[in-house]
Motif scaffolding. Structure first.
Motif, PDB file in Angstrom:
ATOM      1  N   LEU A  19       0.837  -1.202   0.000  1.00  0.00           N
ATOM      2  CA  LEU A  19       0.000   0.000   0.000  1.00  0.00           C
ATOM      3  C   LEU A  19       0.867   1.246   0.000  1.00  0.00           C
ATOM      4  CD1 LEU A  19      -2.743   1.447   0.251  1.00  0.00           C
ATOM      5  CD2 LEU A  19      -2.538   1.172   2.752  1.00  0.00           C
ATOM      6  N   TRP A  20       1.860   1.292   0.890  1.00  0.00           N
ATOM      7  CA  TRP A  20       2.769   2.445   0.947  1.00  0.00           C
ATOM      8  C   TRP A  20       3.549   2.576  -0.376  1.00  0.00           C
ATOM      9  CZ3 TRP A  20      -0.088   3.663   4.456  1.00  0.00           C
ATOM     10  CH2 TRP A  20      -0.187   3.078   5.716  1.00  0.00           C
ATOM     11  N   ASN A  21       3.861   1.429  -0.935  1.00  0.00           N
ATOM     12  CA  ASN A  21       4.599   1.425  -2.189  1.00  0.00           C
ATOM     13  C   ASN A  21       3.795   2.092  -3.302  1.00  0.00           C
ATOM     14  OD1 ASN A  21       6.913   0.681  -3.697  1.00  0.00           O
ATOM     15  ND2 ASN A  21       5.784  -1.005  -4.605  1.00  0.00           N
ATOM     16  N   TYR A  22       2.499   1.792  -3.331  1.00  0.00           N
ATOM     17  CA  TYR A  22       1.631   2.439  -4.314  1.00  0.00           C
ATOM     18  C   TYR A  22       1.552   3.946  -4.057  1.00  0.00           C
ATOM     19  CZ  TYR A  22      -0.586  -0.834  -7.518  1.00  0.00           C
ATOM     20  OH  TYR A  22      -0.858  -1.684  -8.563  1.00  0.00           O
ATOM     21  N   TYR A  23       1.450   4.327  -2.795  1.00  0.00           N
ATOM     22  CA  TYR A  23       1.441   5.750  -2.452  1.00  0.00           C
ATOM     23  C   TYR A  23       2.719   6.437  -2.980  1.00  0.00           C
ATOM     24  CZ  TYR A  23      -2.600   6.540   0.645  1.00  0.00           C
ATOM     25  OH  TYR A  23      -3.869   6.739   1.149  1.00  0.00           O
ATOM     26  N   GLY A  24       3.836   5.783  -2.733  1.00  0.00           N
ATOM     27  CA  GLY A  24       5.111   6.348  -3.197  1.00  0.00           C
ATOM     28  C   GLY A  24       5.142   6.529  -4.690  1.00  0.00           C
ATOM     29  N   TRP A  25       4.649   5.521  -5.411  1.00  0.00           N
ATOM     30  CA  TRP A  25       4.646   5.588  -6.877  1.00  0.00           C
ATOM     31  C   TRP A  25       3.742   6.718  -7.377  1.00  0.00           C
ATOM     32  CZ3 TRP A  25       2.021   1.542 -10.537  1.00  0.00           C
ATOM     33  CH2 TRP A  25       2.415   1.788 -11.849  1.00  0.00           C
ATOM     34  N   VAL A  26       2.570   6.828  -6.789  1.00  0.00           N
ATOM     35  CA  VAL A  26       1.623   7.865  -7.220  1.00  0.00           C
ATOM     36  C   VAL A  26       2.164   9.256  -6.926  1.00  0.00           C
ATOM     37  CG1 VAL A  26      -0.668   8.855  -6.810  1.00  0.00           C
ATOM     38  CG2 VAL A  26      -0.402   6.371  -7.037  1.00  0.00           C
ATOM     39  N   TYR A  27       2.723   9.443  -5.725  1.00  0.00           N
ATOM     40  CA  TYR A  27       3.273  10.760  -5.385  1.00  0.00           C
ATOM     41  C   TYR A  27       4.483  11.098  -6.262  1.00  0.00           C
ATOM     42  CZ  TYR A  27       0.322  11.879  -1.378  1.00  0.00           C
ATOM     43  OH  TYR A  27      -0.744  12.222  -0.585  1.00  0.00           O
ATOM     44  N   TYR A  28       5.268  10.075  -6.596  1.00  0.00           N
ATOM     45  CA  TYR A  28       6.380  10.306  -7.516  1.00  0.00           C
ATOM     46  C   TYR A  28       5.858  10.768  -8.873  1.00  0.00           C
ATOM     47  CZ  TYR A  28       9.414   9.093 -11.363  1.00  0.00           C
ATOM     48  OH  TYR A  28      10.101   9.126 -12.542  1.00  0.00           O
ATOM     49  N   SER A  29       4.791  10.112  -9.352  1.00  0.00           N
ATOM     50  CA  SER A  29       4.213  10.461 -10.647  1.00  0.00           C
ATOM     51  C   SER A  29       3.597  11.854 -10.629  1.00  0.00           C
ATOM     52  CB  SER A  29       3.158   9.420 -11.034  1.00  0.00           C
ATOM     53  OG  SER A  29       3.751   8.136 -11.111  1.00  0.00           O
ATOM     54  N   LEU A  30       3.181  12.301  -9.444  1.00  0.00           N
ATOM     55  CA  LEU A  30       2.655  13.662  -9.287  1.00  0.00           C
ATOM     56  C   LEU A  30       3.767  14.674  -9.018  1.00  0.00           C
ATOM     57  CD1 LEU A  30      -0.483  12.843  -7.093  1.00  0.00           C
ATOM     58  CD2 LEU A  30      -0.499  13.675  -9.457  1.00  0.00           C
ATOM     59  N   GLU A  31       5.012  14.186  -9.054  1.00  0.00           N
ATOM     60  CA  GLU A  31       6.217  15.003  -8.827  1.00  0.00           C
ATOM     61  C   GLU A  31       6.257  15.599  -7.430  1.00  0.00           C
ATOM     62  OE1 GLU A  31       6.852  17.811 -11.944  1.00  0.00           O
ATOM     63  OE2 GLU A  31       6.919  16.292 -13.508  1.00  0.00           O
ATOM     64  N   ASN A  32       5.594  14.926  -6.500  1.00  0.00           N
ATOM     65  CA  ASN A  32       5.668  15.315  -5.092  1.00  0.00           C
ATOM     66  C   ASN A  32       6.703  14.398  -4.441  1.00  0.00           C
ATOM     67  OD1 ASN A  32       5.341  15.886  -2.368  1.00  0.00           O
ATOM     68  ND2 ASN A  32       3.109  16.070  -2.505  1.00  0.00           N
ATOM     69  N   TYR A  33       7.975  14.720  -4.668  1.00  0.00           N
ATOM     70  CA  TYR A  33       9.054  13.826  -4.271  1.00  0.00           C
ATOM     71  C   TYR A  33       9.209  13.675  -2.754  1.00  0.00           C
ATOM     72  CZ  TYR A  33      10.138  14.378  -9.211  1.00  0.00           C
ATOM     73  OH  TYR A  33      10.057  14.401 -10.578  1.00  0.00           O
ATOM     74  N   PRO A  34       9.019  14.730  -1.970  1.00  0.00           N
ATOM     75  CA  PRO A  34       9.118  14.542  -0.514  1.00  0.00           C
ATOM     76  C   PRO A  34       8.111  13.522   0.008  1.00  0.00           C
ATOM     77  CG  PRO A  34       9.297  16.873  -1.047  1.00  0.00           C
ATOM     78  CD  PRO A  34       8.908  16.177  -2.311  1.00  0.00           C
ATOM     79  N   GLU A  35       6.858  13.586  -0.486  1.00  0.00           N
ATOM     80  CA  GLU A  35       5.850  12.620  -0.053  1.00  0.00           C
ATOM     81  C   GLU A  35       6.171  11.225  -0.573  1.00  0.00           C
ATOM     82  OE1 GLU A  35       2.641  12.737   1.945  1.00  0.00           O
ATOM     83  OE2 GLU A  35       4.273  14.005   2.685  1.00  0.00           O
ATOM     84  N   ALA A  36       6.684  11.172  -1.796  1.00  0.00           N
ATOM     85  CA  ALA A  36       7.060   9.868  -2.360  1.00  0.00           C
ATOM     86  C   ALA A  36       8.124   9.215  -1.491  1.00  0.00           C
ATOM     87  CB  ALA A  36       7.568  10.050  -3.786  1.00  0.00           C
ATOM     88  N   LEU A  37       9.123  10.000  -1.093  1.00  0.00           N
ATOM     89  CA  LEU A  37      10.185   9.470  -0.238  1.00  0.00           C
ATOM     90  C   LEU A  37       9.640   9.038   1.124  1.00  0.00           C
ATOM     91  CD1 LEU A  37      13.184  11.863  -1.003  1.00  0.00           C
ATOM     92  CD2 LEU A  37      13.209   9.371  -1.151  1.00  0.00           C
ATOM     93  N   ARG A  38       8.702   9.805   1.650  1.00  0.00           N
ATOM     94  CA  ARG A  38       8.140   9.468   2.965  1.00  0.00           C
ATOM     95  C   ARG A  38       7.443   8.106   2.921  1.00  0.00           C
ATOM     96  NH1 ARG A  38       3.583  10.342   6.294  1.00  0.00           N
ATOM     97  NH2 ARG A  38       2.325  11.251   4.607  1.00  0.00           N
ATOM     98  N   TYR A  39       6.696   7.878   1.859  1.00  0.00           N
ATOM     99  CA  TYR A  39       5.973   6.600   1.771  1.00  0.00           C
ATOM    100  C   TYR A  39       6.913   5.440   1.431  1.00  0.00           C
ATOM    101  CZ  TYR A  39       1.322   8.403   2.564  1.00  0.00           C
ATOM    102  OH  TYR A  39       0.205   8.941   3.165  1.00  0.00           O
ATOM    103  N   TYR A  40       7.918   5.703   0.622  1.00  0.00           N
ATOM    104  CA  TYR A  40       8.888   4.631   0.365  1.00  0.00           C
ATOM    105  C   TYR A  40       9.637   4.267   1.652  1.00  0.00           C
ATOM    106  CZ  TYR A  40       8.235   4.760  -4.708  1.00  0.00           C
ATOM    107  OH  TYR A  40       7.717   4.670  -5.969  1.00  0.00           O
TER     108      TYR A  40
END
Length: 447
Positions: free
Chosen positions: A109-130
């Protein structure tokens, strides 16, 4: 990626020629749910033939329960359609019931969050979920390996080089096959931290692995290696790497850099030859570059080529017809024994100058070519404008021009002025004796 202020111009042009290719680990979820081992972000290195003994094995395999798989399938539909905001809405709905998920299911689930936030170019959130993915206890090999690598790359994008290095090292500890690309990425991180020793160790490892197998390293590997050696002040190594770049990736910019490095090493002939190659390729398009090449030719006693380069540059409008540039052109033609072309250029140079020194030099050129009247005219203009560096030399020229015209009394006066300067005293006195002798002979003949 932004380059730090300390990076030199030479390095800034070529350090990261290719962009970092992110490989979000979330794309592996469906394959895992079907019992298949997904390709991790690091698995791309297998093609390089780097074989190592596996360092990490999963003691227990995990899988998604059917209801959870169906939940993630809804997210997958959105991501397949590149509907990232929609995917985020679905994830938020799923999260409400995630308390019943196993650790492995939460990790996905967190992995999907990370991928989606990365795709939205929200890198800080992507890193947090990864980061939340890595924190889960139940983790498959592929998910852990892919997530660590993705985090390392995202940290590079965020310019968190220390964090990127840390994550990359963790990834290397558990990745069964570590290829040369990983060492390059590590070297880039150390380079940005100004840790040139570790940067050099890692980039050399990558390059040597390829070269030892008869393979050609990527262009940006060589440019990074060259950049590190440049920062360490090892010019000989920089030259060596530039030769490799020109052999495998020939470009005018590398010839220019090679010329500059030869210049730094005092190898003027090699500097000249390298820069001439760029000129013949038609890649010297700036005034400074053309004049630099002309000066090199003059320094190697090839003034004709220097004159032709400047003349052509002026006709093309690249080299401005300033007093200084025209003076250099005139000097080049004069050294090439082409006085016919030298004189007009020096005349234009003198006219553009606000000081009399160029007219003083022009007077000397006229004298050398038996144009004594013009020498006197140029000398008069030189006196009028002032700013003459060596008045004694001009006085010698004017004295000789007057003597050649039979004006011995005027010549003697000029020589006497020159004799006041100790640098011209001996020569001036010799001419004074000659002029007095000629004047006496002339008077005796009643001329």
């Amino acid at each position: 990626m932004k380059m730090t202020a300390r990076v030199s111009k030479l390095v800034r042009q070529t350090l990261l020629a290719a962009p970092i290719a992110l490989a979000p680990a979330a794309s592996s979820v469906v394959l895992q749910s079907l019992g298949m081992e997904a390709l991790s972000a690091g698995s791309v290195f297998a093609q390089e033939g780097e074989k190592q003994k596996p360092k990490y094995k999963t003691k227990k395999s995990y899988s998604l329960r059917q209801p959870v798989f169906k939940d993630f399938a809804k997210v997958q539909e959105k991501t397949d359609a590149n509907d990232w905001p929609g995917a985020l809405e679905v994830l938020n709905d799923i999260r409400k019931k995630s308390e019943k998920y196993t650790s492995f299911e939460k990790a996905n689930l967190w992995n999907y969050y990370g991928w989606v936030y990365y795709s939205l170019e929200n890198y800080p959130e992507a890193l947090r979920y990864y980061g939340k993915v890595i924190a889960e206890e139940q983790l498959s090999d592929a998910l852990k390996i892919g997530t660590l690598y993705t985090m390392a790359q995202l940290m590079f994008v965020q310019e968190d080089y220390r964090g990127a290095i840390e994550k990359l090292k963790q990834w290397m500890e558990i990745q069964p096959i570590v290829g040369a690309d990983a060492f390059v990425l590590l070297a880039q991180g150390y380079y940005q931290l100004n840790d040139m020793n570790n940067a050099l160790t890692n980039i050399n490892t990558a390059v040597e692995r390829f070269e030892s197998k008869g393979k050609v390293p990527k262009e940006n590997w060589y440019t990074l290696q060259r950049a590190v050696y440049f920062e360490k002040g090892d010019n000989k190594k920089v030259i060596e790497i530039l030769h490799k770049l020109l052999r495998h990736y020939p470009k005018p910019t590398y010839w220019k850099q090679l010329s500059g490095m030869y210049g730094a090493e005092g190898q003027e002939k090699n500097q000249l030859h390298s820069l001439e190659v760029v000129y013949l390729m038609g890649e010297l398009g700036k005034e400074k570059e053309l004049l630099n090449l002309a000066y090199l030719f003059m320094g190697e006693d090839v003034p004709y080529k220097a004159a032709r380069i400047i003349e052509k540059g002026m006709k093309a409008g690249i080299i401005e017809e300033t007093s200084k540039n025209l003076e250099v052109l005139a000097t080049a033609w004069r050294l090439a024994q082409n006085v016919k072309k030298s004189i007009p250029e020096m005349e234009k140079a003198a006219q553009k100058s606000d000081k009399g020194d160029l007219y003083a030099r022009l007077a000397g050129i006229y004298l050398d070519n038996d144009q004594n009247e013009k020498a006197l005219e140029a000398g008069a203009k030189a006196y009028k404008r002032k700013g003459i560096k060596r008045p004694d030399q001009l006085q010698i020229v004017l004295g000789m021009a007057n003597a050649n015209l039979g004006k011995y009394k005027t010549a003697i006066k000029e020589f006497e002025k020159a004799a006041k300067d100790k640098r011209s005293r001996k020569f001036a006195r010799q001419w004074i004796e000659f002029a007095k002798g000629e004047l006496k002979r002339k008077q005796s003949l009643g001329i």
